[in-house]
Design a protein around this motif. Sequence first.
Motif, PDB file in Angstrom:
ATOM      1  N   HIS A 335       0.843  -1.210   0.000  1.00  0.00           N
ATOM      2  CA  HIS A 335       0.000   0.000   0.000  1.00  0.00           C
ATOM      3  C   HIS A 335       0.877   1.258   0.000  1.00  0.00           C
ATOM      4  O   HIS A 335       0.668   2.171  -0.812  1.00  0.00           O
ATOM      5  CB  HIS A 335      -0.924  -0.033   1.225  1.00  0.00           C
ATOM      6  CG  HIS A 335      -1.736   1.210   1.435  1.00  0.00           C
ATOM      7  ND1 HIS A 335      -3.108   1.250   1.277  1.00  0.00           N
ATOM      8  CD2 HIS A 335      -1.378   2.470   1.812  1.00  0.00           C
ATOM      9  CE1 HIS A 335      -3.551   2.470   1.533  1.00  0.00           C
ATOM     10  NE2 HIS A 335      -2.520   3.226   1.867  1.00  0.00           N
ATOM     11  N   GLU A 336       1.836   1.314   0.901  1.00  0.00           N
ATOM     12  CA  GLU A 336       2.685   2.515   0.991  1.00  0.00           C
ATOM     13  C   GLU A 336       3.554   2.653  -0.251  1.00  0.00           C
ATOM     14  O   GLU A 336       3.871   3.769  -0.680  1.00  0.00           O
ATOM     15  CB  GLU A 336       3.537   2.481   2.262  1.00  0.00           C
ATOM     16  CG  GLU A 336       2.778   2.231   3.570  1.00  0.00           C
ATOM     17  CD  GLU A 336       1.600   3.157   3.794  1.00  0.00           C
ATOM     18  OE1 GLU A 336       1.556   4.246   3.199  1.00  0.00           O
ATOM     19  OE2 GLU A 336       0.684   2.783   4.569  1.00  0.00           O
ATOM     20  N   HIS A 339       1.739   4.426  -3.051  1.00  0.00           N
ATOM     21  CA  HIS A 339       1.737   5.890  -2.884  1.00  0.00           C
ATOM     22  C   HIS A 339       2.935   6.551  -3.575  1.00  0.00           C
ATOM     23  O   HIS A 339       2.897   7.759  -3.843  1.00  0.00           O
ATOM     24  CB  HIS A 339       1.756   6.267  -1.403  1.00  0.00           C
ATOM     25  CG  HIS A 339       0.422   6.203  -0.731  1.00  0.00           C
ATOM     26  ND1 HIS A 339      -0.684   6.887  -1.192  1.00  0.00           N
ATOM     27  CD2 HIS A 339       0.015   5.548   0.393  1.00  0.00           C
ATOM     28  CE1 HIS A 339      -1.707   6.652  -0.372  1.00  0.00           C
ATOM     29  NE2 HIS A 339      -1.316   5.841   0.579  1.00  0.00           N
ATOM     30  N   GLU A 358      -5.681   7.409  -1.596  1.00  0.00           N
ATOM     31  CA  GLU A 358      -5.936   6.198  -0.807  1.00  0.00           C
ATOM     32  C   GLU A 358      -6.691   5.130  -1.600  1.00  0.00           C
ATOM     33  O   GLU A 358      -6.498   3.947  -1.391  1.00  0.00           O
ATOM     34  CB  GLU A 358      -6.678   6.559   0.476  1.00  0.00           C
ATOM     35  CG  GLU A 358      -5.887   7.471   1.408  1.00  0.00           C
ATOM     36  CD  GLU A 358      -4.486   6.968   1.744  1.00  0.00           C
ATOM     37  OE1 GLU A 358      -4.211   5.761   1.579  1.00  0.00           O
ATOM     38  OE2 GLU A 358      -3.659   7.795   2.171  1.00  0.00           O
ATOM     39  N   ALA A 361      -4.046   3.411  -3.616  1.00  0.00           N
ATOM     40  CA  ALA A 361      -3.173   2.609  -2.756  1.00  0.00           C
ATOM     41  C   ALA A 361      -3.873   1.312  -2.376  1.00  0.00           C
ATOM     42  O   ALA A 361      -3.263   0.228  -2.384  1.00  0.00           O
ATOM     43  CB  ALA A 361      -2.776   3.409  -1.521  1.00  0.00           C
ATOM     44  N   TYR A 419     -11.039   5.328   1.656  1.00  0.00           N
ATOM     45  CA  TYR A 419     -10.172   4.166   1.422  1.00  0.00           C
ATOM     46  C   TYR A 419     -10.951   3.054   0.711  1.00  0.00           C
ATOM     47  O   TYR A 419     -10.673   2.698  -0.426  1.00  0.00           O
ATOM     48  CB  TYR A 419      -9.618   3.640   2.744  1.00  0.00           C
ATOM     49  CG  TYR A 419      -8.494   4.459   3.316  1.00  0.00           C
ATOM     50  CD1 TYR A 419      -8.710   5.733   3.831  1.00  0.00           C
ATOM     51  CD2 TYR A 419      -7.199   3.972   3.358  1.00  0.00           C
ATOM     52  CE1 TYR A 419      -7.676   6.485   4.362  1.00  0.00           C
ATOM     53  CE2 TYR A 419      -6.151   4.707   3.891  1.00  0.00           C
ATOM     54  CZ  TYR A 419      -6.402   5.956   4.394  1.00  0.00           C
ATOM     55  OH  TYR A 419      -5.369   6.699   4.913  1.00  0.00           O
TER      56      TYR A 419
HETATM   57 ZN   LIG Z   1      -2.391   5.248   2.201  1.00  0.00          ZN
END
Ligand SMILES: [Zn+2]
Length: 589
Positions: A335-336, A339, A358, A361, A419
């Motif tokens: 996920h990170e 980004h 988000e 991600a 999200y």
């Molecule tokens: Zn995030």
Amino acid sequence: MRDMSAKVTLSLLVGFALAGCGDDDHPITPDGPPTPDAGADGAGNPDAPPGAAGTLDVTRYTLAITLDPAQGSYAAQAILDVNVTAAGASFALDLAADVVVDQVGGLAAGHARQGDVLTLTAAGTVPIGPAQATVMYHGDMNQLARFTPDTCPTAFGGLMITTNSHGDTIIDSYNWPFLARRWIPSHDHPSDGAALDLSVTIDAAYTVVANGVLAGTVDNAGGTRTWHWIESHDMPVYDVHIAAFPYVEHDLGTAAGGIPVKVYLYPEDAAFAAPVGEAVGAIGWLGAQLAPYAWEKYFLVEAPICGGAMEEATVVTMDETTLADPTYSRNTTVHELVHHWIGNAVRIASWNDFWISEGFAENLTGLYLLATYGAAVHDQYMSDAWQNAHDWEAPAYDHPVRPPDPEVNVYDIFDGLSYDKANWLLHSLREHIGDAAFWQGVRGFYAAHAFAAAGTDELQAAFEAAAAQDLDWFFDQFVRTAFHPQLAGSFSFDAGTGTATVTIDQVQQRGLARYQIPVDVELLGAAAGQSVRQTVTLTADPQVIAVTPGFTPTRLVLDPDEKLYIDVKCLAPGDCPAGRTCGGGFCRR
Ligand SMILES: [Zn+2]
């Protein structure tokens, strides 16, 4: 299940990376909607403005900071390369009121303070164009007693000095969403990207990890060492990150393009390293799908941040508890990483576009899991996201994934809609326009806006270009409108003519009274293989269509491939897509 107390809201703040990842230990559930200031309470910043007061477009922060762990204090010099975009004699920067300004220079002949705004006053009018501003300042680090995700302090954030899970002193910064101003005179808004030249001086017992490339270290008299890190790419100031601790470095390998991947852990936590190694393959996969990884490295550091992780460019923070959970750690690592394409490289133009950062991600993590671990893992991941998104659509709380202007306080939309529903909307869009157009759209969006700021209009334009179709229907009805369609299907069959009459009612009580959307309709018969499908664009309510299936239909399933973020009414599981249940009157994942 967790309640939405202030501290849990903060754990969402840093823990959201995991929303929908399939790990039930970290649910994002709105037992009660957050109050408007719940997030601010959680971050200890109740007066934080939704955006930045700063008026200067910063292009580079050259920051030299000396940290004194024994005193819990720091002294710093910030040289800001800026673009003056409107000629004038005074300019604002964001800087917390408790930071002491000792001296200003460059374009500033003097300064004034009001709240979290530092006003620089020039000797005369400063023309449009490049300029430089210098601020010498000092302050106290944010000294916090030992905390965990369950005891997250209201004062969390900024440049923190605290105690880690093994009782040792650690210094770690946390700037999201607008806490950079607590220790950096800055234009504290995600749309403004700047490069970073960072020198950190501290007792030589500490290892300092920060953004970009380590240009060198210098040992000073008195037992301190200066670490010089340079990030040459523009990034939002919430990405600026220092972590200082006697870390143990774990080399996890080299990813496509020669990108080094490392994790910095406490000496006791060597076992946490392996799941983070997922990044090596994920950099290759995302690079092939989207664009080569543009940054110098992908490092992750262990620190207490109340759960979850934070995507600081090239030096991601992973919470101690995140790292302790292998599946959570693996998914959060990816996920990170995402980004670094969307969020860090393509910056959001407004906090109202938070869903883009988000949503991608989450969604691209899911597609990586699909490609790497298969459909069952992805299906569970998407089911968890579906449930979270629905939970957050509680009537008293719901909002459009992309709220209308003016700019919101991001804490007010720091939730499962930004999200998980955002993830589902991107999933739905991909199902509609197809894999090839979806990826072409993402690539186009990235190519057009990497290292610049972009918003929802630009994203829609990229997908419209890739899909060669107007997508107003999708963005207007799903992205810019709260809630979602709820459909009820029924049919009758005339054996004499062989014609089935299918009726689709829109039964939602919120969102739009009537949606105009394409819906797949499937009629099935009792025998194996008896199935006929048709795509119907809803223009009326109810919508009635005639189908000639060529067999006697026994079941009707709306949206059988679950392409849309909608609810379908059911009386029994047979009214739902394969493998789904019927509960509370609706098909459920
Ligand atoms: Zn995030």
